[in-house]
Design an enzyme around this catalytic site. Structure first.
Site, mmCIF file in Angstrom:
data_model
loop_
_atom_site.group_PDB
_atom_site.id
_atom_site.type_symbol
_atom_site.label_atom_id
_atom_site.label_comp_id
_atom_site.label_asym_id
_atom_site.label_seq_id
_atom_site.Cartn_x
_atom_site.Cartn_y
_atom_site.Cartn_z
ATOM 1 C CG MET A 52 -8.440 7.193 2.259
ATOM 2 S SD MET A 52 -7.547 7.222 3.828
ATOM 3 C CE MET A 52 -6.797 5.596 3.799
ATOM 4 N N GLY A 80 1.014 -2.232 4.108
ATOM 5 C CA GLY A 80 1.501 -0.860 4.046
ATOM 6 C C GLY A 80 2.637 -0.632 5.005
ATOM 7 C CG HIS A 88 -3.823 -1.543 -1.863
ATOM 8 N ND1 HIS A 88 -4.920 -2.291 -2.219
ATOM 9 C CD2 HIS A 88 -4.241 -0.725 -0.854
ATOM 10 C CE1 HIS A 88 -5.961 -1.952 -1.463
ATOM 11 N NE2 HIS A 88 -5.572 -0.997 -0.628
ATOM 12 C CG MET A 126 -11.993 -2.606 4.589
ATOM 13 S SD MET A 126 -10.463 -2.213 3.699
ATOM 14 C CE MET A 126 -9.462 -1.490 4.998
ATOM 15 C CG PHE A 164 -6.300 6.622 9.977
ATOM 16 C CD1 PHE A 164 -5.771 7.895 9.774
ATOM 17 C CD2 PHE A 164 -7.624 6.504 10.378
ATOM 18 C CE1 PHE A 164 -6.550 9.024 9.978
ATOM 19 C CE2 PHE A 164 -8.412 7.635 10.581
ATOM 20 C CZ PHE A 164 -7.878 8.896 10.385
ATOM 21 N N GLY A 165 -3.379 3.900 7.816
ATOM 22 C CA GLY A 165 -2.434 2.794 7.857
ATOM 23 C C GLY A 165 -1.951 2.586 9.285
ATOM 24 C CG HIS A 195 -9.297 0.315 -0.990
ATOM 25 N ND1 HIS A 195 -8.765 0.033 0.254
ATOM 26 C CD2 HIS A 195 -10.648 0.332 -0.817
ATOM 27 C CE1 HIS A 195 -9.755 -0.112 1.128
ATOM 28 N NE2 HIS A 195 -10.890 0.067 0.507
ATOM 29 C CG MET A 244 -11.429 3.386 1.634
ATOM 30 S SD MET A 244 -9.901 3.275 2.571
ATOM 31 C CE MET A 244 -8.727 3.347 1.216
ATOM 32 C CG ASP A 294 -6.523 -2.782 2.648
ATOM 33 O OD1 ASP A 294 -5.397 -2.582 3.134
ATOM 34 O OD2 ASP A 294 -7.162 -1.928 2.006
ATOM 35 N N GLY A 295 -5.202 -4.365 5.774
ATOM 36 C CA GLY A 295 -5.082 -3.719 7.071
ATOM 37 C C GLY A 295 -4.385 -4.572 8.106
ATOM 38 C CB SER A 335 -0.907 0.025 1.226
ATOM 39 O OG SER A 335 -1.511 1.302 1.302
ATOM 40 C CG ASP A 346 -5.186 2.475 0.553
ATOM 41 O OD1 ASP A 346 -6.130 1.686 0.393
ATOM 42 O OD2 ASP A 346 -4.074 2.136 1.004
HETATM 43 C C1 DX5 Z 1 -6.639 1.517 5.203
HETATM 44 C C2 DX5 Z 1 -6.127 1.257 3.822
HETATM 45 C C3 DX5 Z 1 -5.035 0.260 3.795
HETATM 46 C C4 DX5 Z 1 -3.801 0.694 4.506
HETATM 47 C C5 DX5 Z 1 -3.086 -0.539 5.010
HETATM 48 O O1 DX5 Z 1 -7.771 2.298 5.131
HETATM 49 O O2 DX5 Z 1 -7.172 0.755 2.985
HETATM 50 O O3 DX5 Z 1 -4.723 -0.138 2.461
HETATM 51 O O4 DX5 Z 1 -2.938 1.439 3.690
HETATM 52 O O5 DX5 Z 1 -2.035 -0.137 5.792
HETATM 53 P P1 DX5 Z 1 -1.381 -1.094 6.890
HETATM 54 O O6 DX5 Z 1 -0.850 -2.291 6.148
HETATM 55 O O7 DX5 Z 1 -0.330 -0.248 7.494
HETATM 56 O O8 DX5 Z 1 -2.480 -1.490 7.847
HETATM 57 ZN ZN ZN Z 2 -6.608 -0.182 1.005
#
Ligand code: DX5
Ligand code: ZN
Length: 221
Positions: free
Chosen positions: A39, A199, A35, A139, A145-146, A68, A70, A177-178, A10, A37
């Protein structure tokens, strides 16, 4: 031989000041997809990056773009992301009033159609559309957030989704994812996952490229 299990770093966790070099690292690595993201600060409580940044990134990427979304009302932007070069476009079921129509629009624009489920959303929400879905993104954190902790209840959801896919003779990929790390990767694959997004686990490592390589080796061994 079973299909290769995929790693999708990510880019949310990349260094935004040095995106080209982080993209190049992923290009040269054992990663399978990028990937990305997106948002909007409405569907999720955070704003990441949008079209201009993806357009710039796509000039450097040499692997499929797994986008992705969001965002609320994602139908407005399906053609835009196709034009930007998205290979997989994932919308949230919670953001789609007419999910079946959204899936058809994504495919008509030449992309693989993905659907993401928030942690509270049951797999059964997809029981009538699963055959039309190329990828389901489960999810395993609350999106936005990562760097959050993996939600353990995800394993059971993966098993339920795998059963739904098999019962429908579908070829839908399961993406997680996550909070993915080497600590949950094997268990996720054993439960039926196909694609792992990672990520912070990748980008906070001392050697991101070798972290991608070992994660890929771990889930394909
Ligand atoms: C969260 C994102 C993820 C995020 C994953 O909303 O959709 O793709 O970047 O990050 P990590 O792997 O750090 O949880
Ligand atoms: Zn994602």
């Amino acid at each position: 031989m079973r299909d290769k299990k995929l790693v999708a770093p990510s880019m949310l966790a990349a260094d935004f000041g040095n995106l080209a070099s982080d993209i190049d690292m992923v290009n040269q690595s054992d990663a399978d997809w990028f990937h990305l993201d997106v948002m909007d600060g409405v569907f999720v409580p955070n704003i990441s990056f949008g079209m201009a940044v993806i357009k710039a990134m796509a000039k450097h990427t040499s692997k499929p773009l797994d986008v992705h979304l969001m965002i609320v009302d994602p139908d407005r932007y399906i053609q835009t992301f196709a034009d930007l070069g998205a290979d997989v476009l994932t919308v949230h079921v919670e953001a789609c009033t007419h999910l079946h129509r959204s899936l058809q629009s994504i495919k008509a624009a030449g992309m693989k159609a993905g659907v993401a489920l928030n942690p509270h959303t049951p797999v059964s929400d997809l029981s009538h559309t699963i055959a039309d879905i190329d990828l389901v993104c489960l999810m395993s954190v609350n999106p936005g957030f990562g760097g959050q902790s993996f939600i353990e209840a995800t394993y059971q959801k993966v098993r339920e989704l795998r059963a739904l896919i098999d019962a429908n003779d579908a070829s839908t990929l399961i993406e997680i994812d996550g909070g993915v790390t080497d600590q949950n990767a094997t268990q996720l694959i054993d439960a039926g996952a196909d694609v792992l997004v990672a990520g912070s686990y990748v980008f906070s490592a001392a050697d991101p490229s070798s972290t991608i390589a070992s994660l890929s080796a771990q889930i394909n061994s």
